[in-house]
Enzyme design. Structure first.
Site, PDB file in Angstrom:
ATOM      1  NE  ARG A 112      24.284  22.970  25.650  1.00  0.00           N
ATOM      2  CZ  ARG A 112      24.563  21.749  25.209  1.00  0.00           C
ATOM      3  NH1 ARG A 112      24.537  20.716  26.032  1.00  0.00           N
ATOM      4  NH2 ARG A 112      24.853  21.566  23.953  1.00  0.00           N
ATOM      5  CE  LYS A 134      25.966  43.927  36.234  1.00  0.00           C
ATOM      6  NZ  LYS A 134      26.466  45.306  36.088  1.00  0.00           N
ATOM      7  CD  GLU A 176      32.439  49.523  44.072  1.00  0.00           C
ATOM      8  OE1 GLU A 176      31.328  50.054  43.911  1.00  0.00           O
ATOM      9  OE2 GLU A 176      33.259  49.331  43.147  1.00  0.00           O
ATOM     10  CE  LYS A 214      25.774  44.004  43.211  1.00  0.00           C
ATOM     11  NZ  LYS A 214      27.078  43.765  42.641  1.00  0.00           N
ATOM     12  CD  GLU A 224      23.842  47.796  34.980  1.00  0.00           C
ATOM     13  OE1 GLU A 224      24.506  46.920  35.550  1.00  0.00           O
ATOM     14  OE2 GLU A 224      24.322  48.808  34.477  1.00  0.00           O
ATOM     15  NE  ARG A 228      23.391  44.205  39.018  1.00  0.00           N
ATOM     16  CZ  ARG A 228      23.677  42.922  39.071  1.00  0.00           C
ATOM     17  NH1 ARG A 228      22.780  42.034  38.724  1.00  0.00           N
ATOM     18  NH2 ARG A 228      24.846  42.505  39.486  1.00  0.00           N
ATOM     19  CG  ASN A 232      27.010  51.451  36.848  1.00  0.00           C
ATOM     20  OD1 ASN A 232      27.835  50.659  37.288  1.00  0.00           O
ATOM     21  ND2 ASN A 232      26.144  51.129  35.908  1.00  0.00           N
ATOM     22  CG  HIS A 235      31.151  52.575  39.135  1.00  0.00           C
ATOM     23  ND1 HIS A 235      30.782  52.905  40.419  1.00  0.00           N
ATOM     24  CD2 HIS A 235      31.751  51.362  39.231  1.00  0.00           C
ATOM     25  CE1 HIS A 235      31.124  51.921  41.234  1.00  0.00           C
ATOM     26  NE2 HIS A 235      31.714  50.971  40.548  1.00  0.00           N
ATOM     27  CG  HIS A 239      34.080  52.781  34.484  1.00  0.00           C
ATOM     28  ND1 HIS A 239      32.761  52.482  34.256  1.00  0.00           N
ATOM     29  CD2 HIS A 239      34.523  51.852  35.365  1.00  0.00           C
ATOM     30  CE1 HIS A 239      32.417  51.422  34.967  1.00  0.00           C
ATOM     31  NE2 HIS A 239      33.468  51.020  35.653  1.00  0.00           N
ATOM     32  CG  HIS A 252      36.767  49.312  40.449  1.00  0.00           C
ATOM     33  ND1 HIS A 252      36.322  49.942  39.303  1.00  0.00           N
ATOM     34  CD2 HIS A 252      35.665  49.042  41.187  1.00  0.00           C
ATOM     35  CE1 HIS A 252      35.004  50.038  39.357  1.00  0.00           C
ATOM     36  NE2 HIS A 252      34.579  49.496  40.481  1.00  0.00           N
TER      37      HIS A 252
HETATM   38  N1  LIG Z   1      30.527  40.830  39.452  1.00  0.00           N
HETATM   39  C1  LIG Z   1      30.316  42.038  39.938  1.00  0.00           C
HETATM   40  O1  LIG Z   1      29.189  42.452  40.177  1.00  0.00           O
HETATM   41  C2  LIG Z   1      31.506  42.892  40.232  1.00  0.00           C
HETATM   42  C3  LIG Z   1      31.344  44.054  40.995  1.00  0.00           C
HETATM   43  C4  LIG Z   1      32.469  44.795  41.296  1.00  0.00           C
HETATM   44  C5  LIG Z   1      33.708  44.396  40.842  1.00  0.00           C
HETATM   45  N2  LIG Z   1      33.824  43.259  40.100  1.00  0.00           N
HETATM   46  C6  LIG Z   1      35.136  42.797  39.618  1.00  0.00           C
HETATM   47  O2  LIG Z   1      35.929  42.473  40.744  1.00  0.00           O
HETATM   48  C7  LIG Z   1      37.297  42.652  40.425  1.00  0.00           C
HETATM   49  C8  LIG Z   1      37.960  43.394  41.550  1.00  0.00           C
HETATM   50  O3  LIG Z   1      37.826  42.640  42.730  1.00  0.00           O
HETATM   51  P1  LIG Z   1      38.801  42.840  43.980  1.00  0.00           P
HETATM   52  O4  LIG Z   1      38.860  44.274  44.290  1.00  0.00           O
HETATM   53  O5  LIG Z   1      38.378  41.890  45.003  1.00  0.00           O
HETATM   54  O6  LIG Z   1      40.225  42.513  43.351  1.00  0.00           O
HETATM   55  P2  LIG Z   1      41.095  41.162  43.310  1.00  0.00           P
HETATM   56  O7  LIG Z   1      40.242  39.982  43.166  1.00  0.00           O
HETATM   57  O8  LIG Z   1      42.150  41.400  42.285  1.00  0.00           O
HETATM   58  O9  LIG Z   1      41.776  41.147  44.748  1.00  0.00           O
HETATM   59  C9  LIG Z   1      42.669  42.179  45.093  1.00  0.00           C
HETATM   60  C10 LIG Z   1      43.998  41.613  45.596  1.00  0.00           C
HETATM   61  O10 LIG Z   1      43.827  41.125  46.926  1.00  0.00           O
HETATM   62  C11 LIG Z   1      44.288  39.767  47.001  1.00  0.00           C
HETATM   63  N3  LIG Z   1      43.491  39.154  48.047  1.00  0.00           N
HETATM   64  C12 LIG Z   1      42.236  38.679  47.962  1.00  0.00           C
HETATM   65  N4  LIG Z   1      41.797  38.313  49.166  1.00  0.00           N
HETATM   66  C13 LIG Z   1      42.799  38.532  50.037  1.00  0.00           C
HETATM   67  C14 LIG Z   1      42.944  38.362  51.431  1.00  0.00           C
HETATM   68  N5  LIG Z   1      41.920  37.934  52.186  1.00  0.00           N
HETATM   69  N6  LIG Z   1      44.125  38.664  52.002  1.00  0.00           N
HETATM   70  C15 LIG Z   1      45.139  39.169  51.240  1.00  0.00           C
HETATM   71  N7  LIG Z   1      45.059  39.377  49.924  1.00  0.00           N
HETATM   72  C16 LIG Z   1      43.901  39.059  49.335  1.00  0.00           C
HETATM   73  C17 LIG Z   1      44.093  39.255  45.622  1.00  0.00           C
HETATM   74  O11 LIG Z   1      44.878  38.112  45.385  1.00  0.00           O
HETATM   75  C18 LIG Z   1      44.524  40.455  44.773  1.00  0.00           C
HETATM   76  O12 LIG Z   1      45.915  40.533  44.707  1.00  0.00           O
HETATM   77  C19 LIG Z   1      37.344  43.372  39.095  1.00  0.00           C
HETATM   78  O13 LIG Z   1      37.736  42.461  38.107  1.00  0.00           O
HETATM   79  C20 LIG Z   1      35.917  43.824  38.877  1.00  0.00           C
HETATM   80  O14 LIG Z   1      35.572  43.877  37.506  1.00  0.00           O
HETATM   81  C21 LIG Z   1      32.744  42.513  39.798  1.00  0.00           C
HETATM   82 ZN   LIG Z   2      32.672  49.223  41.264  1.00  0.00          ZN
END
Ligand SMILES: NC(=O)c1ccc[n+]([C@@H]2O[C@H](COP(=O)([O-])OP(=O)(O)OC[C@H]3O[C@@H](n4cnc5c(N)ncnc54)[C@H](O)[C@@H]3O)[C@@H](O)[C@H]2O)c1
Ligand SMILES: [Zn+2]
Length: 350
Positions: A112, A134, A176, A214, A224, A228, A232, A235, A239, A252
């Protein structure tokens, strides 16, 4: 630098975001670091060297958005049970947004809810995903449809992590950043125009400012229901671009960059942005090595895709736009289809 977060919820949640090289982190409970092989190769030793705890377990999951699903979460949960983690144990997310979202979600569920700490290693995770609470995973119905709002106990942002990040991933994070500057802060936007993206001091300033912006939004609206949604910007269109290209062509952030250009075209049409400012934003995206063009093959089909998005489930599409100039924002929900189609036609290709 320390940025305090104070979410005004019933059970007031407070935590800090640290932007600095990693310092010693002491825990008097069991700790598990959740990471993937890509990140572990570069940074696991660095993380292990600062974490002091009675037991530190490393849980590696495969790298990739395709593994951001409930099965991976169940695997992490199994490992925690096998190692007899208890309700006081802590999870540390060492990785990009994928690792952060999954680790947070797992922490929200294990017995939990146990403590979790973010150690974001991509620019996108440092400026965006690790802040705001999130968490979640994807399923066959869409992205991030299963999840929880679950705040970390702390976020440790070490800019050194970015040294190994592939340039495309770095640029995706900048999308972003640009989004937040255009929506909230003209001065920050001007700074980005002048900034050197290879300079450590400039990067730290960019992270700090983005996190502050942020955090400010999240502090006002954790779940949101209002402001918040402004995050987007870019986005709504982005998307659809991701969806139409099966999430394989663009990262993304790259799709968001294209989405920003499209949103600006709409803003231009509605008299909410000048051509000059739209061009200026496009220039900043190009400076950040982000794509700004997308050829729409089927305008009606693109329009229909807006309604597949979970955020438009009530049949209304929310468009987030600058409100007259850079640094301001407005949420528009009542834009006639004709206007949108006219905008999409601008991007029509053969
Ligand atoms: N929670 C939120 O508010 C929120 C906001 C935006 C995005 N997201 C989510 O985040 C995800 C995307 O995140 P991301 O862009 O970080 O992608 P990711 O986590 O897939 O990382 C991108 C790539 O970089 C690699 N990597 C990470 N750190 C590294 C480093 N220091 N050196 C070399 N390689 C490295 C990872 O292994 C991966 O292959 C999506 O799933 C999205 O939905 C969440
Ligand atoms: Zn985004």
């Amino acid at each position: 630098m320390i940025i305090p977060i104070n979410i005004e919820a019933k059970d007031s949640k407070k935590y800090n975001i640290y932007i600095q090289e990693l310092q010693e982190l002491k825990f008097n409970t069991k700790v598990a670091i959740v990471t993937n092989p890509t990140v572990a190769k570069f940074h696991l030793q660095r993380a292990l060297s600062v974490i002091k705890a009675p037991l530190v377990e490393v849980i590696e999951v495969p790298d990739g958005e395709e593994y951001k699903n409930i099965d991976t979460v169940l695997d992490i949960l199994d490992k925690l049970f096998e190692s007899k983690f208890d309700r006081k144990s802590t999870l540390i997310a060492l990785g990009g947004g994928v690792i952060g979202d999954m680790t947070g979600f797992t922490a929200s569920m294990y017995q939990r809810g146990i403590n979790f700490v973010q150690m974001p290693t991509t620019l996108l995770a440092q400026v965006d995903a690790s802040v705001g609470g999130k968490t979640g995973v994807n399923n066959k119905y869409g992205k991030n449809l299963i999840g929880a709002f679950y705040q970390p106990k702390a976020v440790h942002i070490d800019p050194v992590f970015l040294d190994t990040l592939p340039p495309r991933e770095f640029s995706a994070g900048l999308a972003e950043v640009i989004k937040m500057a255009v929506m909230f802060d003209r001065e920050f936007y001007n700074f980005l125009k002048e900034a050197d993206f290879e300079n450590r001091d400039d990067i730290v300033k960019i992270i700090a400012k983005s996190v502050t912006l942020k955090a400010n939004v999240v502090n006002q609206d954790e779940k949101e229901s209002g402001i918040r949604a402004v995050l987007n910007y870019g986005h709504t269109f982005g998307h659809v671009v991701e969806n139409l290209t099966n999430y394989t062509t663009y990262l993304h952030g790259e799709a968001v960059a294209i989405g920003i250009v499209m949103a600006n075209e709409l803003a231009l049409n509605l008299g909410l942005l000048s051509q000059e400012e739209a061009d200026d934003i496009k220039k900043l995206l190009i400076k950040s090595n982000l794509p700004t063009n997308f050829e729409i093959k089927d305008v009606e089909g693109f329009y229909e895709h807006f309604f597949l998005d979970k955020k438009s489930s009530n049949g209304e599409i929310a468009f987030i736009l600058p409100n007259g100039k850079i640094g301001t924002n407005i949420i528009k929900r009542d834009i006639p289809k004709d206007t949108i189609i006219k905008v999409l036609k601008k991007f029509e290709g053969s």
